[in-house]
Design an enzyme around this catalytic site. Structure first.
Site, PDB file in Angstrom:
ATOM      1  N   ASP A  46       0.838  -1.199   0.000  1.00  0.00           N
ATOM      2  CA  ASP A  46       0.000   0.000   0.000  1.00  0.00           C
ATOM      3  C   ASP A  46       0.874   1.251   0.000  1.00  0.00           C
ATOM      4  O   ASP A  46       1.616   1.505   0.942  1.00  0.00           O
ATOM      5  CB  ASP A  46      -0.873  -0.018   1.270  1.00  0.00           C
ATOM      6  CG  ASP A  46      -1.838   1.134   1.333  1.00  0.00           C
ATOM      7  OD1 ASP A  46      -2.908   1.047   0.705  1.00  0.00           O
ATOM      8  OD2 ASP A  46      -1.530   2.140   2.015  1.00  0.00           O
ATOM      9  N   LYS A  76      -2.823   5.747  -4.229  1.00  0.00           N
ATOM     10  CA  LYS A  76      -4.000   6.571  -3.911  1.00  0.00           C
ATOM     11  C   LYS A  76      -3.908   7.940  -4.562  1.00  0.00           C
ATOM     12  O   LYS A  76      -2.837   8.550  -4.616  1.00  0.00           O
ATOM     13  CB  LYS A  76      -4.121   6.755  -2.397  1.00  0.00           C
ATOM     14  CG  LYS A  76      -4.055   5.473  -1.597  1.00  0.00           C
ATOM     15  CD  LYS A  76      -4.337   5.714  -0.122  1.00  0.00           C
ATOM     16  CE  LYS A  76      -3.997   4.497   0.707  1.00  0.00           C
ATOM     17  NZ  LYS A  76      -2.566   4.408   1.029  1.00  0.00           N
TER      18      LYS A  76
HETATM   19  N1  LIG Z   1      -5.823   5.652   3.685  1.00  0.00           N
HETATM   20  C1  LIG Z   1      -5.368   6.441   4.629  1.00  0.00           C
HETATM   21  O1  LIG Z   1      -5.832   7.586   4.794  1.00  0.00           O
HETATM   22  C2  LIG Z   1      -4.270   5.952   5.513  1.00  0.00           C
HETATM   23  C3  LIG Z   1      -3.939   6.660   6.679  1.00  0.00           C
HETATM   24  C4  LIG Z   1      -2.928   6.136   7.484  1.00  0.00           C
HETATM   25  C5  LIG Z   1      -2.281   4.954   7.138  1.00  0.00           C
HETATM   26  N2  LIG Z   1      -2.601   4.301   5.982  1.00  0.00           N
HETATM   27  C6  LIG Z   1      -1.945   3.036   5.565  1.00  0.00           C
HETATM   28  O2  LIG Z   1      -2.002   2.132   6.669  1.00  0.00           O
HETATM   29  C7  LIG Z   1      -0.674   1.680   6.951  1.00  0.00           C
HETATM   30  C8  LIG Z   1      -0.534   1.260   8.408  1.00  0.00           C
HETATM   31  O3  LIG Z   1      -0.773   2.348   9.269  1.00  0.00           O
HETATM   32  P1  LIG Z   1       0.407   3.126  10.047  1.00  0.00           P
HETATM   33  O4  LIG Z   1       1.626   3.096   9.222  1.00  0.00           O
HETATM   34  O5  LIG Z   1      -0.152   4.442  10.435  1.00  0.00           O
HETATM   35  O6  LIG Z   1       0.665   2.332  11.367  1.00  0.00           O
HETATM   36  P2  LIG Z   1       0.407   0.884  12.041  1.00  0.00           P
HETATM   37  O7  LIG Z   1       0.585  -0.197  11.028  1.00  0.00           O
HETATM   38  O8  LIG Z   1      -0.855   0.959  12.814  1.00  0.00           O
HETATM   39  O9  LIG Z   1       1.580   0.867  13.103  1.00  0.00           O
HETATM   40  C9  LIG Z   1       2.920   0.910  12.739  1.00  0.00           C
HETATM   41  C10 LIG Z   1       3.738   0.904  14.021  1.00  0.00           C
HETATM   42  O10 LIG Z   1       3.563  -0.366  14.674  1.00  0.00           O
HETATM   43  C11 LIG Z   1       4.843  -0.909  14.956  1.00  0.00           C
HETATM   44  N3  LIG Z   1       4.743  -2.374  14.821  1.00  0.00           N
HETATM   45  C12 LIG Z   1       4.428  -3.086  13.713  1.00  0.00           C
HETATM   46  N4  LIG Z   1       4.405  -4.388  13.971  1.00  0.00           N
HETATM   47  C13 LIG Z   1       4.728  -4.547  15.278  1.00  0.00           C
HETATM   48  C14 LIG Z   1       4.890  -5.662  16.137  1.00  0.00           C
HETATM   49  N5  LIG Z   1       4.684  -6.914  15.690  1.00  0.00           N
HETATM   50  N6  LIG Z   1       5.248  -5.435  17.423  1.00  0.00           N
HETATM   51  C15 LIG Z   1       5.442  -4.179  17.879  1.00  0.00           C
HETATM   52  N7  LIG Z   1       5.302  -3.069  17.118  1.00  0.00           N
HETATM   53  C16 LIG Z   1       4.957  -3.251  15.822  1.00  0.00           C
HETATM   54  C17 LIG Z   1       5.777  -0.312  13.936  1.00  0.00           C
HETATM   55  O11 LIG Z   1       7.092  -0.283  14.457  1.00  0.00           O
HETATM   56  P3  LIG Z   1       8.316  -1.094  13.739  1.00  0.00           P
HETATM   57  O12 LIG Z   1       8.529  -0.406  12.415  1.00  0.00           O
HETATM   58  O13 LIG Z   1       9.419  -0.934  14.695  1.00  0.00           O
HETATM   59  O14 LIG Z   1       7.862  -2.517  13.606  1.00  0.00           O
HETATM   60  C18 LIG Z   1       5.214   1.092  13.777  1.00  0.00           C
HETATM   61  O15 LIG Z   1       5.713   1.926  14.810  1.00  0.00           O
HETATM   62  C19 LIG Z   1       0.184   2.886   6.534  1.00  0.00           C
HETATM   63  O16 LIG Z   1       1.566   2.586   6.474  1.00  0.00           O
HETATM   64  C20 LIG Z   1      -0.470   3.235   5.221  1.00  0.00           C
HETATM   65  O17 LIG Z   1      -0.042   2.363   4.196  1.00  0.00           O
HETATM   66  C21 LIG Z   1      -3.601   4.795   5.173  1.00  0.00           C
END
Ligand SMILES: NC(=O)c1ccc[n+]([C@@H]2O[C@H](COP(=O)([O-])OP(=O)(O)OC[C@H]3O[C@@H](n4cnc5c(N)ncnc54)[C@H](OP(=O)(O)O)[C@@H]3O)[C@@H](O)[C@H]2O)c1
Length: 282
Positions: A46, A76
């Site tokens: 993504d 997107k």
């Molecule tokens: N459509 C939209 O408007 C929108 C908005 C926001 C996000 N998104 C998409 O959704 C994706 C995910 O959301 P996000 O990036 O905000 O955050 P997330 O996936 O909710 O969280 C990422 C965090 O979790 C930690 N993490 C991951 N796996 C882990 C584990 N097994 N144990 C402990 N910590 C862990 C990561 O640290 P480490 O790197 O140290 O593992 C990072 O700090 C985005 O990257 C993006 O592609 C879309």
């Protein structure tokens, strides 16, 4: 563990059950992270024009030994390109940036209803799909009123709606609405990003101990058992692998309800981004 489970979409294609998120994964380090995610088994990647990393994702795709056709690449449309002509040009430009001749999936990033152009943007995605630039078309952060409007105007229902969802903001009403329309929900920030503390929440930690799993695995499983495709980000190879290792246990209905009860309503959003108010940067 291979990410082999899948979601059937309303356009007769399918998606792997867990996607890899790339917000704030950029540059040379980003290439390494995406490559290790592909190596771990992720096949749905993504990205977004707003993440400034479509080029980085393209570089990882080229360096990967996994054939292009086995990967599902999703980007997107940014808010500055909702007008029909701009949207078509943006999709073409994004493809040049990433170095591909089609996207497997492409979403309107935010509805921006105050600007009132998302209907045109959706028409552009519908046509770009016909031109062969996109395989599956969907939206992100769309509320029922936005979905009803684009379906009424074009007769085409999005295959997916990517929305904020984590234990403090489970967005269950919108999930149910998506289901009623045959739209697969993708969960963004499922682990609360680096912002909230769902991964150290006492209730989640206690459930994780009970199943001998990690908190992140519990939250991913909670999404899957609700029919929701989580988009999970990690820069750590260890976490990337762990986040796919969720197919050897099942949460009880009681534990699912306990996680649901952690919801804080509007106050639980990671950054207060209500889709009717949020104006993404240009
Ligand atoms: N459509 C939209 O408007 C929108 C908005 C926001 C996000 N998104 C998409 O959704 C994706 C995910 O959301 P996000 O990036 O905000 O955050 P997330 O996936 O909710 O969280 C990422 C965090 O979790 C930690 N993490 C991951 N796996 C882990 C584990 N097994 N144990 C402990 N910590 C862990 C990561 O640290 P480490 O790197 O140290 O593992 C990072 O700090 C985005 O990257 C993006 O592609 C879309």
């Amino acid at each position: 563990m291979k990410n082999t489970h899948s979601f059937q979409l309303n356009d007769r294609t399918s998606l792997p059950s867990i996607g890899f998120g790339t917000v704030n994964i950029n540059g040379a380090q980003g290439v390494t992270s995406v490559l290790s995610a592909i190596e771990a088994g992720y096949r749905l990647i993504d990205t977004s024009t707003n993440y400034n990393n479509e080029g980085m994702v393209g570089e990882a795709i080229r360096r990967s030994s996994v054939p292009r056709e086995e990967l599902m690449i999703s980007s997107k449309l940014p808010g500055h390109s909702h007008e029909y002509d701009k949207a078509i040009l943006m999709i073409q430009e994004s493809l040049y940036r990433i170095g591909l001749d089609y996207f497997d999936k492409y979403l309107i990033h935010w509805p921006l209803p105050k600007r009132g152009k998302y209907e045109e943007a959706w028409q552009a995605l519908v046509d770009a799909q016909k031109f062969g630039l996109i395989e599956t078309i969907g939206v992100s952060n769309f509320l029922p009123e936005h979905l009803e409007r684009i379906i009424e105007i074009t007769g085409v229902t999005p295959a997916t709606n990517q929305i904020e969802r984590h234990p403090y903001f489970n967005n269950n009403e919108l999930v149910e609405y998506n289901k009623s329309r045959g739209i697969i929900t993708e969960a963004w920030s499922p682990l609360g990003r680096e912002i909230n503390d769902v991964l150290t929440n006492d209730t989640i930690v206690a459930i994780a101990e009970k199943y001998n799993k990690e908190p992140a695995q519990i939250i991913i499983r909670w999404n899957l058992q609700n029919g929701i495709l989580p988009i999970v980000k990690s820069s750590s190879a260890k976490h990337q692998k762990a986040n796919l290792d969720v197919f050897d246990f099942e949460l009880s209905e009681e534990d699912i309800q306990t996680i649901d009860s952690l919801d804080k309503g509007e106050a639980g959003r990671v950054e207060g981004q209500h889709p009717n108010e949020y104006e993404e940067f240009d």
